[in-house]
Design a protein around this motif. Structure first.
Motif, PDB file in Angstrom:
ATOM      1  N   LYS A 220       0.834  -1.188  -0.069  1.00 45.78           N
ATOM      2  CA  LYS A 220      -0.101   0.060   0.070  1.00 45.78           C
ATOM      3  C   LYS A 220       0.759   1.087   0.040  1.00 45.78           C
ATOM      4  O   LYS A 220       0.640   1.997  -0.644  1.00 45.78           O
ATOM      5  CB  LYS A 220      -0.869  -0.003   1.385  1.00 45.78           C
ATOM      6  CG  LYS A 220      -1.864   1.296   1.333  1.00 45.78           C
ATOM      7  CD  LYS A 220      -2.411   1.011   2.657  1.00 45.78           C
ATOM      8  CE  LYS A 220      -3.280   2.479   3.112  1.00 45.78           C
ATOM      9  NZ  LYS A 220      -3.798   2.344   4.286  1.00 45.78           N
ATOM     10  N   LEU A 221       1.882   1.404   0.793  1.00 44.59           N
ATOM     11  CA  LEU A 221       2.801   2.591   1.078  1.00 44.59           C
ATOM     12  C   LEU A 221       3.755   2.631  -0.282  1.00 44.59           C
ATOM     13  O   LEU A 221       3.883   3.562  -0.692  1.00 44.59           O
ATOM     14  CB  LEU A 221       3.653   2.379   2.190  1.00 44.59           C
ATOM     15  CG  LEU A 221       3.054   2.324   3.470  1.00 44.59           C
ATOM     16  CD1 LEU A 221       3.904   2.209   4.643  1.00 44.59           C
ATOM     17  CD2 LEU A 221       2.200   3.801   3.632  1.00 44.59           C
ATOM     18  N   ALA A 222       3.942   1.519  -0.818  1.00 44.33           N
ATOM     19  CA  ALA A 222       4.882   1.789  -2.064  1.00 44.33           C
ATOM     20  C   ALA A 222       3.892   2.083  -3.228  1.00 44.33           C
ATOM     21  O   ALA A 222       4.376   2.735  -4.081  1.00 44.33           O
ATOM     22  CB  ALA A 222       5.304   0.154  -2.357  1.00 44.33           C
ATOM     23  N   ALA A 223       2.752   1.715  -3.426  1.00 41.88           N
ATOM     24  CA  ALA A 223       1.713   2.231  -4.420  1.00 41.88           C
ATOM     25  C   ALA A 223       1.442   3.757  -4.227  1.00 41.88           C
ATOM     26  O   ALA A 223       1.417   4.449  -5.262  1.00 41.88           O
ATOM     27  CB  ALA A 223       0.423   1.552  -4.407  1.00 41.88           C
ATOM     28  N   LYS A 224       1.563   4.193  -2.922  1.00 42.66           N
ATOM     29  CA  LYS A 224       1.055   5.842  -2.896  1.00 42.66           C
ATOM     30  C   LYS A 224       2.362   6.403  -3.060  1.00 42.66           C
ATOM     31  O   LYS A 224       2.190   7.444  -3.690  1.00 42.66           O
ATOM     32  CB  LYS A 224       0.857   5.749  -1.356  1.00 42.66           C
ATOM     33  CG  LYS A 224       0.803   7.216  -0.779  1.00 42.66           C
ATOM     34  CD  LYS A 224       0.296   7.529   0.634  1.00 42.66           C
ATOM     35  CE  LYS A 224      -0.114   8.718   1.024  1.00 42.66           C
ATOM     36  NZ  LYS A 224       0.910   9.755   0.451  1.00 42.66           N
TER      37      LYS A 224
END
Length: 231
Positions: A220-224
């Protein structure tokens, strides 16, 4: 040519639309099933499909112009909100809010089958009405009607709170890119306190990385992070 019922003209006016050429609005409210009882082709009423095609583009342009002026969000965020605001589900909900089902021209079987409450039909007819308004009154008038009907959605959170992985996937599809690929590049610490580092990449665009206490949170954080840099 059948006249537009007086109560329908009044309803359109109360909903913000200005009727000049009644034939266009009659077409916009006519579903293909309405012709099922017509014995000959010459008696067939025009249905809404062509106006829906036009209205879809007018709606998109109006909403896109509002979003552009209303914020300095990057392209990915603007696209995310646009997709939510012009979706068939949103159009259908707005159609219900103005009591459109009472004025649809449907065939007997289609009405009995629940066509007057179908998201697909209501969303399509909403776009057809926008197309009719564009032809009858021009873009500026139609844009203002859209802004009035969509006011609460435009000022609300539609399209804002989307999971970053979903947002990234939509961004990739919209920009005709390969789907994002997620890879765990590192896992450190004991099982009860592991930290995962995940790298997300989109071919010919770039990569982003993030670390968290679970694989899903790291993704999730990587996508953001990817959207923040490339979106």
């Amino acid at each position: 040519m059948t006249d537009l019922p007086t109560e329908t003209v009044a309803w359109l006016g109360a909903s913000g639309f200005t009727v000049k050429d009644e034939a266009i609005w009659l077409e916009a409210l006519t579903h293909g099933s309405f012709n099922s009882g017509s014995p000959s082709q010459e008696n067939h009423a025009k249905d809404y499909q062509r106006l829906e095609f036009l209205g879809d583009r007018v709606l998109g342009l109006a909403v896109a112009s509002w979003l552009y002026r209303a914020s300095d969000s990057h392209e990915g965020q603007l696209s995310q909100r646009l997709n939510a605001l012009v979706s068939g589900r949103t159009c259908a909900r707005i159609a219900r809010s103005i009591a459109m089902p009472d004025h649809l021209r449907l065939g007997k079987q289609a009405r009995e089958d629940g066509g007057a409450d179908s998201d697909n039909i209501l969303g399509d007819v909403m776009e057809a009405l926008i197309g009719a308004s564009f032809l009858d009154n021009g873009f500026d008038v139609t844009r203002d009607v859209i802004f009035a009907l969509w006011a609460s959605d435009l000022s609300g959170d539609a399209g804002k709170a989307k999971h970053p992985k979903s947002a990234l996937q939509e961004w990739a599809a919209h920009n005709k890119r390969a789907m994002p690929q997620y890879d765990v590049t590192s896992r450190q610490g004991p099982d009860h306190a592991s930290r995962f580092t995940v790298q997300v990449s989109v071919h010919n665009v770039g990569k982003a990385e993030a670390t968290a206490t679970s694989k899903s949170e790291a993704e999730k954080l990587a996508a953001k992070a990817f959207l923040d840099e490339f979106g």
